[in-house]
Design an enzyme around this catalytic site. Sequence first.
Site, PDB file in Angstrom:
ATOM      1  N   ALA A  82       0.808  -1.215   0.000  1.00 53.53           N
ATOM      2  CA  ALA A  82       0.000   0.000   0.000  1.00 53.53           C
ATOM      3  C   ALA A  82       0.845   1.270   0.000  1.00 53.53           C
ATOM      4  CB  ALA A  82      -0.933  -0.003   1.201  1.00 53.53           C
TER       5      ALA A  82
ATOM      6  N   ARG B 231       9.212   8.393  -2.941  1.00 55.65           N
ATOM      7  CA  ARG B 231      10.601   8.653  -3.355  1.00 55.65           C
ATOM      8  C   ARG B 231      10.973   8.061  -4.717  1.00 55.65           C
ATOM      9  NH1 ARG B 231      13.297   6.477   1.888  1.00 55.65           N
ATOM     10  NH2 ARG B 231      11.221   5.589   2.145  1.00 55.65           N
TER      11      ARG B 231
ATOM     12  N   LYS C 107       4.607   2.156  -6.793  1.00 47.20           N
ATOM     13  CA  LYS C 107       5.983   1.646  -6.623  1.00 47.20           C
ATOM     14  C   LYS C 107       6.139   0.186  -7.011  1.00 47.20           C
ATOM     15  CE  LYS C 107       7.739   1.154  -2.363  1.00 47.20           C
ATOM     16  NZ  LYS C 107       8.480   1.519  -1.134  1.00 47.20           N
TER      17      LYS C 107
ATOM     18  N   GLY D 159       5.400  -6.170  -0.933  1.00 48.71           N
ATOM     19  CA  GLY D 159       5.440  -5.965  -2.376  1.00 48.71           C
ATOM     20  C   GLY D 159       6.683  -5.249  -2.850  1.00 48.71           C
TER      21      GLY D 159
ATOM     22  N   TYR E  63      13.383  -6.997 -47.087  1.00 47.74           N
ATOM     23  CA  TYR E  63      12.222  -7.150 -46.217  1.00 47.74           C
ATOM     24  C   TYR E  63      11.429  -8.353 -46.690  1.00 47.74           C
ATOM     25  CZ  TYR E  63       7.702  -6.674 -44.071  1.00 47.74           C
ATOM     26  OH  TYR E  63       6.553  -6.946 -43.377  1.00 47.74           O
TER      27      TYR E  63
ATOM     28  N   ASN F  85      17.701 -18.418 -52.918  1.00 46.90           N
ATOM     29  CA  ASN F  85      18.614 -17.300 -52.733  1.00 46.90           C
ATOM     30  C   ASN F  85      17.856 -16.001 -52.987  1.00 46.90           C
ATOM     31  OD1 ASN F  85      20.719 -15.340 -53.000  1.00 46.90           O
ATOM     32  ND2 ASN F  85      22.120 -17.074 -53.202  1.00 46.90           N
TER      33      ASN F  85
ATOM     34  N   ASN G 196       3.875  -6.688 -49.154  1.00 46.74           N
ATOM     35  CA  ASN G 196       2.828  -7.521 -48.557  1.00 46.74           C
ATOM     36  C   ASN G 196       1.585  -6.737 -48.176  1.00 46.74           C
ATOM     37  OD1 ASN G 196       4.328  -6.186 -46.581  1.00 46.74           O
ATOM     38  ND2 ASN G 196       3.761  -7.659 -44.999  1.00 46.74           N
TER      39      ASN G 196
HETATM   40  C1  UD1 Z   1       8.790  -1.830   8.845  1.00 45.95           C
HETATM   41  C2  UD1 Z   1       8.821  -2.515  10.203  1.00 45.95           C
HETATM   42  C3  UD1 Z   1      10.262  -2.538  10.697  1.00 45.95           C
HETATM   43  C4  UD1 Z   1      11.146  -3.240   9.688  1.00 45.95           C
HETATM   44  C5  UD1 Z   1      11.002  -2.603   8.319  1.00 45.95           C
HETATM   45  C6  UD1 Z   1      11.701  -3.434   7.293  1.00 45.95           C
HETATM   46  C7  UD1 Z   1       6.732  -2.012  11.278  1.00 45.95           C
HETATM   47  C8  UD1 Z   1       6.023  -1.179  12.277  1.00 45.95           C
HETATM   48  N1  UD1 Z   1       8.008  -1.780  11.120  1.00 45.95           N
HETATM   49  O1  UD1 Z   1       9.191  -0.495   9.070  1.00 45.95           O
HETATM   50  O2  UD1 Z   1      10.339  -3.215  11.937  1.00 45.95           O
HETATM   51  O3  UD1 Z   1      12.486  -3.216  10.110  1.00 45.95           O
HETATM   52  O4  UD1 Z   1       9.622  -2.516   7.915  1.00 45.95           O
HETATM   53  O5  UD1 Z   1      11.718  -2.750   6.068  1.00 45.95           O
HETATM   54  O6  UD1 Z   1       6.123  -2.898  10.701  1.00 45.95           O
HETATM   55  N2  UD1 Z   1       2.693  -0.612   4.358  1.00 45.95           N
HETATM   56  C9  UD1 Z   1       1.357  -0.670   4.046  1.00 45.95           C
HETATM   57  N3  UD1 Z   1       0.462   0.094   4.720  1.00 45.95           N
HETATM   58  C10 UD1 Z   1       0.856   0.925   5.732  1.00 45.95           C
HETATM   59  C11 UD1 Z   1       2.216   0.985   6.054  1.00 45.95           C
HETATM   60  C12 UD1 Z   1       3.110   0.207   5.349  1.00 45.95           C
HETATM   61  O7  UD1 Z   1       0.969  -1.418   3.139  1.00 45.95           O
HETATM   62  O8  UD1 Z   1      -0.028   1.573   6.309  1.00 45.95           O
HETATM   63  C13 UD1 Z   1       3.639  -1.436   3.609  1.00 45.95           C
HETATM   64  C14 UD1 Z   1       4.588  -0.575   2.786  1.00 45.95           C
HETATM   65  O9  UD1 Z   1       4.114  -0.455   1.464  1.00 45.95           O
HETATM   66  C15 UD1 Z   1       5.855  -1.390   2.822  1.00 45.95           C
HETATM   67  C16 UD1 Z   1       5.787  -2.145   4.143  1.00 45.95           C
HETATM   68  O10 UD1 Z   1       4.441  -2.130   4.531  1.00 45.95           O
HETATM   69  O11 UD1 Z   1       5.875  -2.362   1.789  1.00 45.95           O
HETATM   70  C17 UD1 Z   1       6.678  -1.541   5.210  1.00 45.95           C
HETATM   71  O12 UD1 Z   1       6.263  -0.238   5.466  1.00 45.95           O
HETATM   72  P1  UD1 Z   1       7.251   0.896   5.855  1.00 45.95           P
HETATM   73  O13 UD1 Z   1       6.501   2.131   6.064  1.00 45.95           O
HETATM   74  O14 UD1 Z   1       8.401   0.902   4.941  1.00 45.95           O
HETATM   75  O15 UD1 Z   1       7.708   0.339   7.287  1.00 45.95           O
HETATM   76  P2  UD1 Z   1       9.018   0.731   8.046  1.00 45.95           P
HETATM   77  O16 UD1 Z   1       8.735   1.938   8.848  1.00 45.95           O
HETATM   78  O17 UD1 Z   1      10.155   0.734   7.133  1.00 45.95           O
END
Ligand code: UD1
Length: 454
Positions: A11, A16, A23, A102, A363, A374, A383
């Site tokens: 989600a 970035r 993404k 994902g 072609y 040949n 064509n």
């Molecule tokens: C999370 C973990 C952290 C871990 C890190 C690894 C938690 C609270 N923390 O942190 O311990 O070391 O991943 O990369 O879980 N996502 C959603 N919906 C949301 C929030 C996030 O689908 O509301 C998905 C994001 O798309 C992503 C993944 O969850 O794929 C991780 O989310 P992100 O915000 O990157 O978590 P971190 O703070 O990095």
Amino acid sequence: MSALNIIILAAGKGTRMYSDKPKVLHSLAGKPLVQHVLDCAVSLQPQQICTVYGHGGEAVPQAMQQYGAKFVIQEPQLGTGHAVQQAMHHLQDDSHTLILYGDVPLIQHSTLHQMLKAGEGLVVLTVNLEDPAGYGRIVRNQEGDVQRIVEQKDATPEELEITEVNTGIMLVQTAKLREWLGKLSNDNSQGEYYLTDIVAMAVEQGVAVHTVQPSKAWEVEGINNKIQLSSLERIWQKEIATKLLTQGVTLIDPERIDVRGELVCGRDVEIDVGCIFEGKVTLGDRVKVSAYSIIRNASIAQNTQIAPYSHIDSSEVGADCHIGPYARLRPGSKLHDHAHVGNFVEIKNSEIGQGSKANHLSYIGDSTVGSRVNIGAGTITCNYDGANKFRTIIEDDAFIGSDTQLVAPVTIRKGATIGAGSTITKDTPAGELTLSRSKQLTIAGWQRPVKGKK
Ligand code: UD1
Ligand code: MG
């Protein structure tokens, strides 16, 4: 173990990436990030897969329709725990749930298999990082048992020293997951529902917490920007190249090959620099692919030599053929054994018989060319009349003189010879010379024009 469910969290907005595309739809090795994860998920033969996508990410379920996975939207996005909650109504209590990401595309089947074998309880995939900054830390007691996960932003200075981090990937009993998710609070520095808080809940209830580590650190690398995407691409390409080298394929430079799909090679295959393979490509024994060639969804039989800068797309090439340099085989081309297709020859939706040659500047479209034909330099099959396409048939042993236009539909019968420079609009008889060309004449005493005086 009970039935397996897989939840893929996707989600995140991917701010970035600075892109209009979600993404997880950005490509790594020619395939969307989330598709790598889905393929790996499918390989575990789960009962079901549920992908959580975010607002504006409708392209994700559209692009991934073929998987028969479920998709749920998370809006607004209140944290990883909240994201998992969105999928829970699809899951039955009598099952296990594996949570994947994902944007962590290269997780491998073998590592997840280790997790499935790790034992009853909660299984967390962790990794030791020299620089753990940004990650949730794995807090253990003196006996080394996992106690909880603390997020970077909530950690004490001592906890920040911990180098074992949470990759995010977890395996948990579905009933427990449901219970624990219900108890999550967002009372933390980010005001989010942290999935990671379920670890402390498990410990409190005496549920065993196991950790598994991936075989390779890159398996758990996540992607947030184009720098990470490009670096993971190179890591993955290097892995593929190493696999090919291990199988005995000669790669002139393993840093300069790109495989965006599946490349299957026979023995003594040689691949020069800058080649790109897309989709499913099969190279038979002793095939040589020279520099900067691009081959997509094609099979090339043994001993065939592909000279530099050749493009082959959705075509089948027989054994002992010579292709290129600068040849282009477009979809639907089939070359039989010992065929030669030379520079600046374009072939589309055509069959070229055994031992036939089109060596220069031609072609050949919508044609059936027999054996030992040949085709002279500059020959073109016309064509297309602007509305419809027609076939050209050139039977065995025909000889087409240079710079001939064959206006389809037309058939050149067996052994026929066509004089150079002809425009052929009617079928030509077997074994005879046919030509359509105005007589050569010389104008005696003719003078070149000269510039007039100003
Ligand atoms: C999370 C973990 C952290 C871990 C890190 C690894 C938690 C609270 N923390 O942190 O311990 O070391 O991943 O990369 O879980 N996502 C959603 N919906 C949301 C929030 C996030 O689908 O509301 C998905 C994001 O798309 C992503 C993944 O969850 O794929 C991780 O989310 P992100 O915000 O990157 O978590 P971190 O703070 O990095
Ligand atoms: Mg993250």
